[in-house]
Design a protein around this motif. Structure first.
Motif, PDB file in Angstrom:
ATOM      1  N   SER A 101       0.835  -1.201   0.000  1.00 43.51           N
ATOM      2  CA  SER A 101       0.000   0.000   0.000  1.00 43.51           C
ATOM      3  C   SER A 101       0.869   1.249   0.000  1.00 43.51           C
ATOM      4  O   SER A 101       1.926   1.281   0.642  1.00 43.51           O
ATOM      5  CB  SER A 101      -0.915   0.015   1.231  1.00 43.51           C
ATOM      6  OG  SER A 101      -1.743  -1.136   1.265  1.00 43.51           O
ATOM      7  N   ALA A 102       0.406   2.259  -0.720  1.00 40.71           N
ATOM      8  CA  ALA A 102       1.143   3.521  -0.826  1.00 40.71           C
ATOM      9  C   ALA A 102       0.229   4.682  -0.476  1.00 40.71           C
ATOM     10  O   ALA A 102      -0.913   4.757  -0.943  1.00 40.71           O
ATOM     11  CB  ALA A 102       1.695   3.692  -2.238  1.00 40.71           C
ATOM     12  N   LEU A 103       0.732   5.579   0.354  1.00 39.07           N
ATOM     13  CA  LEU A 103       0.031   6.818   0.707  1.00 39.07           C
ATOM     14  C   LEU A 103       0.949   7.974   0.333  1.00 39.07           C
ATOM     15  O   LEU A 103       2.113   8.004   0.732  1.00 39.07           O
ATOM     16  CB  LEU A 103      -0.277   6.866   2.207  1.00 39.07           C
ATOM     17  CG  LEU A 103      -0.878   8.166   2.738  1.00 39.07           C
ATOM     18  CD1 LEU A 103      -2.297   8.362   2.228  1.00 39.07           C
ATOM     19  CD2 LEU A 103      -0.850   8.189   4.269  1.00 39.07           C
ATOM     20  N   THR A 104       0.446   8.919  -0.449  1.00 36.24           N
ATOM     21  CA  THR A 104       1.277  10.035  -0.879  1.00 36.24           C
ATOM     22  C   THR A 104       0.522  11.346  -0.759  1.00 36.24           C
ATOM     23  O   THR A 104      -0.699  11.392  -0.929  1.00 36.24           O
ATOM     24  CB  THR A 104       1.759   9.825  -2.333  1.00 36.24           C
ATOM     25  OG1 THR A 104       2.747  10.798  -2.654  1.00 36.24           O
ATOM     26  CG2 THR A 104       0.622   9.933  -3.335  1.00 36.24           C
ATOM     27  N   ILE A 134       2.788  -5.359   8.361  1.00 40.10           N
ATOM     28  CA  ILE A 134       1.563  -4.753   8.885  1.00 40.10           C
ATOM     29  C   ILE A 134       0.354  -5.499   8.341  1.00 40.10           C
ATOM     30  O   ILE A 134       0.271  -5.740   7.120  1.00 40.10           O
ATOM     31  CB  ILE A 134       1.467  -3.259   8.459  1.00 40.10           C
ATOM     32  CG1 ILE A 134       2.737  -2.490   8.838  1.00 40.10           C
ATOM     33  CG2 ILE A 134       0.228  -2.598   9.059  1.00 40.10           C
ATOM     34  CD1 ILE A 134       2.981  -2.362  10.303  1.00 40.10           C
ATOM     35  N   PRO A 135      -0.626  -5.873   9.194  1.00 37.53           N
ATOM     36  CA  PRO A 135      -1.858  -6.494   8.682  1.00 37.53           C
ATOM     37  C   PRO A 135      -2.551  -5.578   7.677  1.00 37.53           C
ATOM     38  O   PRO A 135      -2.542  -4.353   7.829  1.00 37.53           O
ATOM     39  CB  PRO A 135      -2.701  -6.678   9.949  1.00 37.53           C
ATOM     40  CG  PRO A 135      -1.732  -6.683  11.073  1.00 37.53           C
ATOM     41  CD  PRO A 135      -0.619  -5.771  10.659  1.00 37.53           C
ATOM     42  N   ASP A 136      -3.154  -6.171   6.672  1.00 36.77           N
ATOM     43  CA  ASP A 136      -3.784  -5.385   5.605  1.00 36.77           C
ATOM     44  C   ASP A 136      -4.746  -4.342   6.151  1.00 36.77           C
ATOM     45  O   ASP A 136      -4.796  -3.207   5.652  1.00 36.77           O
ATOM     46  CB  ASP A 136      -4.540  -6.308   4.648  1.00 36.77           C
ATOM     47  CG  ASP A 136      -3.618  -7.180   3.811  1.00 36.77           C
ATOM     48  OD1 ASP A 136      -2.387  -7.154   4.056  1.00 36.77           O
ATOM     49  OD2 ASP A 136      -4.112  -7.898   2.925  1.00 36.77           O
ATOM     50  N   SER A 137      -5.512  -4.723   7.164  1.00 36.95           N
ATOM     51  CA  SER A 137      -6.547  -3.829   7.695  1.00 36.95           C
ATOM     52  C   SER A 137      -5.960  -2.582   8.351  1.00 36.95           C
ATOM     53  O   SER A 137      -6.676  -1.595   8.559  1.00 36.95           O
ATOM     54  CB  SER A 137      -7.411  -4.574   8.719  1.00 36.95           C
ATOM     55  OG  SER A 137      -6.600  -5.038   9.801  1.00 36.95           O
ATOM     56  N   THR A 191      -1.674   3.002   9.553  1.00 34.51           N
ATOM     57  CA  THR A 191      -0.234   3.028   9.804  1.00 34.51           C
ATOM     58  C   THR A 191       0.462   4.035   8.896  1.00 34.51           C
ATOM     59  O   THR A 191       1.323   4.806   9.344  1.00 34.51           O
ATOM     60  CB  THR A 191       0.364   1.629   9.592  1.00 34.51           C
ATOM     61  OG1 THR A 191      -0.266   0.706  10.478  1.00 34.51           O
ATOM     62  CG2 THR A 191       1.861   1.639   9.848  1.00 34.51           C
ATOM     63  N   ALA A 192       0.118   4.014   7.610  1.00 38.57           N
ATOM     64  CA  ALA A 192       0.753   4.939   6.661  1.00 38.57           C
ATOM     65  C   ALA A 192       0.461   6.384   7.034  1.00 38.57           C
ATOM     66  O   ALA A 192       1.343   7.248   6.947  1.00 38.57           O
ATOM     67  CB  ALA A 192       0.266   4.636   5.252  1.00 38.57           C
ATOM     68  N   LYS A 193      -0.768   6.668   7.455  1.00 38.57           N
ATOM     69  CA  LYS A 193      -1.120   8.035   7.857  1.00 38.57           C
ATOM     70  C   LYS A 193      -0.289   8.484   9.055  1.00 38.57           C
ATOM     71  O   LYS A 193       0.172   9.629   9.111  1.00 38.57           O
ATOM     72  CB  LYS A 193      -2.605   8.118   8.199  1.00 38.57           C
ATOM     73  CG  LYS A 193      -3.533   8.125   7.006  1.00 38.57           C
ATOM     74  CD  LYS A 193      -4.986   8.241   7.449  1.00 38.57           C
ATOM     75  CE  LYS A 193      -5.930   8.319   6.267  1.00 38.57           C
ATOM     76  NZ  LYS A 193      -7.343   8.421   6.699  1.00 38.57           N
TER      77      LYS A 193
END
Length: 755
Positions: A218-221, A269-272, A277-279
């Motif tokens: 997963s990517a957060l930008t 990290i669990p998918d859920s 976590t990224a935030k």
């Protein structure tokens, strides 16, 4: 023939020109990473010329179908391959309606630099469109302070005229690999959201018929601009999100863009919890480039403080050693025992990003010298945790014990060439040698006494089952193997393999007799007796007339002639000769007999080393990246200093000068350890036989000095070699060492004249 792609700088790769014909090579050379993830030196704005897009996450892979027209029992069902992860660096740029692409856009004043001090890659050029000029400066790095974080800055300076500029930041999951599964896609969309000017994209590797682990990435930008520009956030499709901003620049003005991206995976990290976590990681991250750059620089300087090798008098040599160290640390720094070191690291798709025996043979001694013991111990734990899979591999061959894979991500053999899968079993001995190397170097026998003993016993059971007894010669033999020289397959009694197998049995038997009573490992007296019989009666081919160890039973029946007899147009052989012609030739890909002499140097005389080196080196084409360093180290030991320097230059600048014409598909990461080895073990003559640290330095003729630090048994030493050899005890208690065969108690600093 070597080539040059960058200017010579002690701490940087830099160029003032862009060459579209060599872009694949420069993409490889400007790869960056932080051990958790990495990428090739692709252009953020995109490039329609020759390019290999590559962004990779450590430990994330996919089983490539093994498509062959025939099958054999025990054959691997798939070839594991590293796969391209979500493309998160993409920032499309349009100026006055013109999409910026250096394959089609007129530009001037190009500059590119990889700063090895802090791992920051920069690039700049001026776009020239009719009566406007816009300077664009790109900077990016992967944080070694926050492993999940990627940082990009793009600066615009309007030099002439006025322009309207559009930037489109993307998270793109519509990616494929060039050499895996024939352009098939790997990713399925899980979640895509747009909120608070941030893009979030979560992807999962698709199901596969082999039932291997699936990974979620997963990517957060987010995007920040120093000028007002309303965001246009868009979900293009389930695999592609974009954030578009448009603004105008007047002549003499500028603007700056900061893109921060956080990557999390199901490995940790669990998918859920990915988005949450990224935030949090993004919220805890500085939101300006200057602070982030300062953190990055400080973290890299800490690594360089004890790992740097300083060379005076040869800027090309200085650049190359730092480049090799930089790429090694960008690939692996020992934080995760589930990870290992792929031959190409994060720099390309070749070799699948998987783990080879390179780690145990070449990387272990390097990391022992430059990092804390826990880094190397994690490499050993990686193999211990995969012991059940190694036992499975042996069972697939119908054999007892454990056979560690030639190529793997999860411990299961995943190489789809029979001469490797079935025959290159010498890799099993390298696993045992790494345990010895760690124990001998650190003085810590706790791993050997527990996990290491389990591994050694199962490897020994494999060797005891794999040998056969020749009633005619009354000796044990090993037929049908491929040694380190892969330019020969299916040979009988490869000297290196036989010698290594005998040594493993000897070392394991001694370890069991020392630690077995306090371990859970049970070896019967019958097994021990069988091992001893093999030890005493192992066949090792040799030629008394030549005074050499023979590479395998029929090697001397070949048309023996040196590489110098070949026309230069034939080299490299693997790009000009058929495989059949190579196999029939006497030419050697890499150190084979000499690999064994390097591993067990205390067991051979000076004369034996010299005779074997003088015989085999002239036959060696060094078309494995692993080859030059071993030859350089032995050449240093026997006083062949010119050859040692030649081989150092070849291993140190293998990629920088593209010696083997194959840097376009990625760097030779594991062989980069050889650059350090050739200086420390070769030029400085460092040895650790039987727990005794010794040095016997020489100074290359075109260097005025060189210096390095090593960690050894709780101490840190600095070695400086010029006309005077200086050894300093920087940290730790008094240490007995040997310098030029003289015993010394090192309490502070010693100085002797160079011999």
């Amino acid at each position: 023939m070597k080539q040059s792609y960058f200017e010579i700088h002690p701490w940087a790769l830099a160029t003032h020109k862009f060459n579209d014909t060599t872009n694949l090579v420069t993409e490889s050379l400007t790869s960056i990473g932080n051990g958790y993830m990495g990428m090739r030196g692709n252009f953020e704005e995109g490039y329609s010329g020759k390019s290999l897009k590559g962004t990779y996450i450590a430990g994330v892979w996919f089983p490539d179908k093994t498509r062959v027209g025939w099958w054999k029992n025990g054959y691997p069902k798939y070839f594991g391959k590293v796969i391209n992860a979500v493309d998160f660096i993409s920032v499309k740029i349009t100026i006055d309606g013109h999409a910026i692409d250096l394959a089609t856009t007129p530009y001037e004043d190009y500059y590119q630099q990889l700063n090895m001090k802090n791992g920051i890659l920069t690039r700049s050029y001026t776009v020239v469109l009719s009566d406007t000029k816009t300077r664009i400066n790109f900077s990016r790095f992967l944080s070694i302070k926050t492993k999940e974080l990627a940082v990009q800055q793009i600066e615009f300076e309007q030099i002439a005229g006025n322009s309207t500029i559009t930037v489109e930041s993307q998270l793109d999951g519509t990616i494929t690999n060039q050499d895996t599964n024939y352009e098939e896609t790997f990713w399925e969309p899980i979640t895509s959201t747009i909120e608070q000017n941030a893009l979030f994209l979560s992807l999962k590797t698709k199901a596969n018929p082999f039932g291997t682990e699936r990974f979620t990435v997963s990517a957060l930008t987010d995007l920040q601009l120093t000028v007002n520009a309303s965001p246009q956030l868009k979900k293009v499709n389930d695999l592609l999100l974009s954030d578009t901003r448009e603004f105008s620049l007047q002549e003499g003005t500028n603007a700056s863009l900061l893109k921060r991206t956080v990557i999390v995976t199901s490995r940790n990290i669990p998918d859920s919890e990915h988005q949450t976590t990224a935030k949090k990681i993004l919220a805890d991250t500085a939101n300006n480039f200057a602070d982030l750059e300062q953190e990055q620089t400080a973290a890299w300087l800490k690594r360089w403080a004890t790992a740097d090798i300083e060379i005076n008098g040869d800027d090309a040599a200085q650049q190359s050693i730092r480049f090799n160290l930089f790429e090694l640390f960008s690939t692996y720094y020992g934080e995760d025992s589930r990870l290992n070191i792929g031959p190409k690291g994060f720099t390309g798709e070749k070799y699948g990003g998987a783990t080879y025996w390179d780690t145990e043979a070449y990387a272990v001694p390097f990391y022992l010298g430059v990092s804390e013991p826990k880094v190397t111990r994690n490499l050993l734990l990686y193999r211990y945790l995969q012991l059940p899979q190694a036992k499975h591999n042996a069972a697939e061959q119908g054999l007892a014990g454990a056979l560690y894979p030639m190529v793997t991500f999860n411990g299961i053999e995943s190489h789809n060439e029979w001469e490797i899968t079935f025959e290159e079993i010498h890799r099993n001995g390298a696993m045992a040698y790494a345990i010895y190397n760690y124990t001998n170097y650190t003085g810590d026998d706790s791993y050997l006494a527990k996990e290491g003993l389990e591994v050694l016993v199962e490897i020994s059971r494999f060797w005891a089952d794999r040998v056969h007894y020749s009633k005619r010669k009354k000796q044990y033999m090993i037929h049908g193997v491929t040694g380190p020289n892969e330019y020969e397959n299916n040979v009988n009694n490869n000297w290196y393999t036989n010698y290594l197998a005998r040594w493993v049995l000897t070392y394991t038997k001694h370890a069991y007799e020392t630690y077995g009573a306090q371990s859970s490992v049970d070896v019967s007296s019958k097994e021990l007796a069988k091992w001893q019989d093999i030890i005493e009666h192992m066949y090792l081919p040799a030629d008394s007339e030549l005074g050499i160890f023979v590479q395998h039973d029929t090697f001397l029946d070949k048309d023996i002639r040196p590489v110098t007899s070949l026309p230069s147009k034939d080299l490299p052989l693997n790009q000009h000769w058929s495989w059949d012609k190579i196999l029939r030739s006497p030419f050697i890909k890499q150190a084979d007999v000499l690999q064994g002499i390097y591993f067990f140097g205390d067991q051979f005389s000076f004369e034996e080393k010299k005779r074997n080196f003088d015989f085999y080196e002239p036959l060696t084409v060094h078309e494995s990246s692993l080859s030059p360093s071993i030859h350089s180290i032995i050449a240093s030991e026997i006083g062949e200093y010119d050859k040692a320097i030649e081989m150092y230059n070849r291993t140190a600048r293998l990629d920088l000068d593209n010696y083997n014409h194959d840097t376009d598909d990625g760097l030779h990461i594991t062989s980069m350890t050889g650059t350090w080895l050739t200086i420390v073990q070769g030029f400085a003559g460092m040895r650790t036989w039987n727990g005794e640290l010794s040095f016997a330095p020489f100074l290359p003729h075109n260097w005025s000095s060189y210096s390095f630090h090593i960690n050894y048994r709780g101490r840190t030493l600095q070695v400086i070699v010029s006309s005077i050899v200086t050894i300093k005890l920087v940290v730790g208690e008094t240490l007995p060492i040997k310098l030029y065969d003289k015993n010394i108690d090192l309490t502070d600093t010693i100085k002797v004249s160079l011999k």
